[in-house]
Design an enzyme around this catalytic site. Structure first.
Site, PDB file in Angstrom:
ATOM      1  N   ASP A  81      41.098  -7.650 -21.442  1.00 26.13           N
ATOM      2  CA  ASP A  81      39.752  -7.942 -21.959  1.00 26.13           C
ATOM      3  C   ASP A  81      39.121  -9.011 -21.046  1.00 26.13           C
ATOM      4  O   ASP A  81      39.782  -9.998 -20.704  1.00 26.13           O
ATOM      5  CB  ASP A  81      39.918  -8.479 -23.391  1.00 26.13           C
ATOM      6  N   HIS A 180      30.083 -13.821 -29.006  1.00 29.44           N
ATOM      7  CA  HIS A 180      31.501 -14.082 -29.270  1.00 29.44           C
ATOM      8  C   HIS A 180      31.621 -15.296 -30.184  1.00 29.44           C
ATOM      9  O   HIS A 180      30.814 -16.223 -30.095  1.00 29.44           O
ATOM     10  CB  HIS A 180      32.240 -14.406 -27.970  1.00 29.44           C
TER      11      HIS A 180
END
Ligand code: 13P
Length: 281
Positions: A81, A180
């Site tokens: 990721d 995020h």
């Protein structure tokens, strides 16, 4: 069983649903997600992000993740990721990952294309898939997000079209209002951005980052428009944190750490199952 993203994302497109991308930030988070996947029979992407290096280093996590994916009864992708360099992507491939994200979103557009295309060429020779990112997303991992205008970060459909044509990516992370970390205010997503990018990229699977902490309706709307992978971590970690707080309250004296780990794994599993059912109704 260890798989690349190709099959599971094309199944998701055919079925009109999304697969979850869950972070391996500890053994508990990884094992909880694997258990959820096996209990529901739903494939997923197990991923490690450089932001979690301080919790569990990539060199330690990678072999465990590949082994967890190989041994799983369901199809599981071992994925990098936010790979922040070409070198890290190559390292992940050599360690047996079936997929990598090259995140060149902070690079100038042309350079992002050049480096992403290179990672795609190499990864495809390994039989692995590549996710890339265009447009960028603010981080709020430790609550330090300041005032910003979401529109400034949105993915531009014309840039996405050329990017996809020239790189050969298998999936594209786009920016349409998610962030995020913890949301300070109720997120306002631009579903129009998803529609326009989807039209310009010929139905390439699109990825939502900052995918925890949204309403069920937001997930369903985003999926209906073409989001095929949803990265989900922060609010699952908060659910596990609450479960650990409860066990500490239940047994303030003599609590042994393995009981904390077992409770945390169970809490991650329950939360991953909850959202897997939303992503694939
Ligand atoms: P959240 O912080 O919203 O869980 O997002 C995780 C993520 O996008 C990882 O790449």
């Amino acid at each position: 069983m260890l798989v690349s993203m190709k099959g599971i994302l094309s199944d998701a497109a055919k079925g009109g649903y999304a697969v979850g991308g869950f972070n391996f930030a500890s053994l508990e988070s990884g094992m909880g997600a694997i258990r959820a996947s096996e209990e529901l029979g739903i494939p997923f992407v197990l991923e490690h992000a450089p932001a979690h290096e301080e919790f569990v280093p990539f060199d330690v996590a990678a072999p465990i993740m590949v082994q967890l994916a190989r041994a799983a009864k369901t199809p599981v992708v071992a994925h990098l990721d936010h790979g922040n360099s070409v070198e890290l992507c190559l390292k992940a491939l050599k360690l047996g990952f079936s997929s990598v994200m090259f995140d060149g979103s902070a690079l100038p557009y042309e350079e992002n294309i050049r480096q992403t295309a290179f990672v795609c060429r190499v990864a495809h020779e390994f039989g692995a898939t590549v996710e890339a990112e265009l447009g960028s997303m603010p981080h709020n991992l430790r609550g330090e997000l300041h005032e910003y205008t979401p529109e400034d970060f949105y993915t531009k459909p014309d840039e996405a079209k050329r990017f996809v044509e020239e790189t050969g990516v298998d999936a594209l992370a786009i920016s349409f209002g998610t962030v995020h970390g913890v949301y300070k205010t109720t997120p306002k997503l631009s579903f129009t951005v998803i529609d326009e990018v989807r039209r310009s990229t010929g139905d390439l699977p699109l990825v939502m980052h900052g995918g925890s902490g949204l309403s069920e309706d937001d997930y369903h709307q985003a999926i209906a428009r073409g989001i095929r992978k949803i990265n989900y971590y922060t609010y699952g970690a908060i659910a596990a944190g609450k479960a650990v707080y409860e066990i500490v309250k239940e047994k303030p004296e003599g609590l042994q750490f393995h009981d904390v780990a077992v409770r945390a794994t169970a809490a991650v599993c329950a939360d991953v199952k909850r959202v897997m059912r939303i992503f694939k109704p």
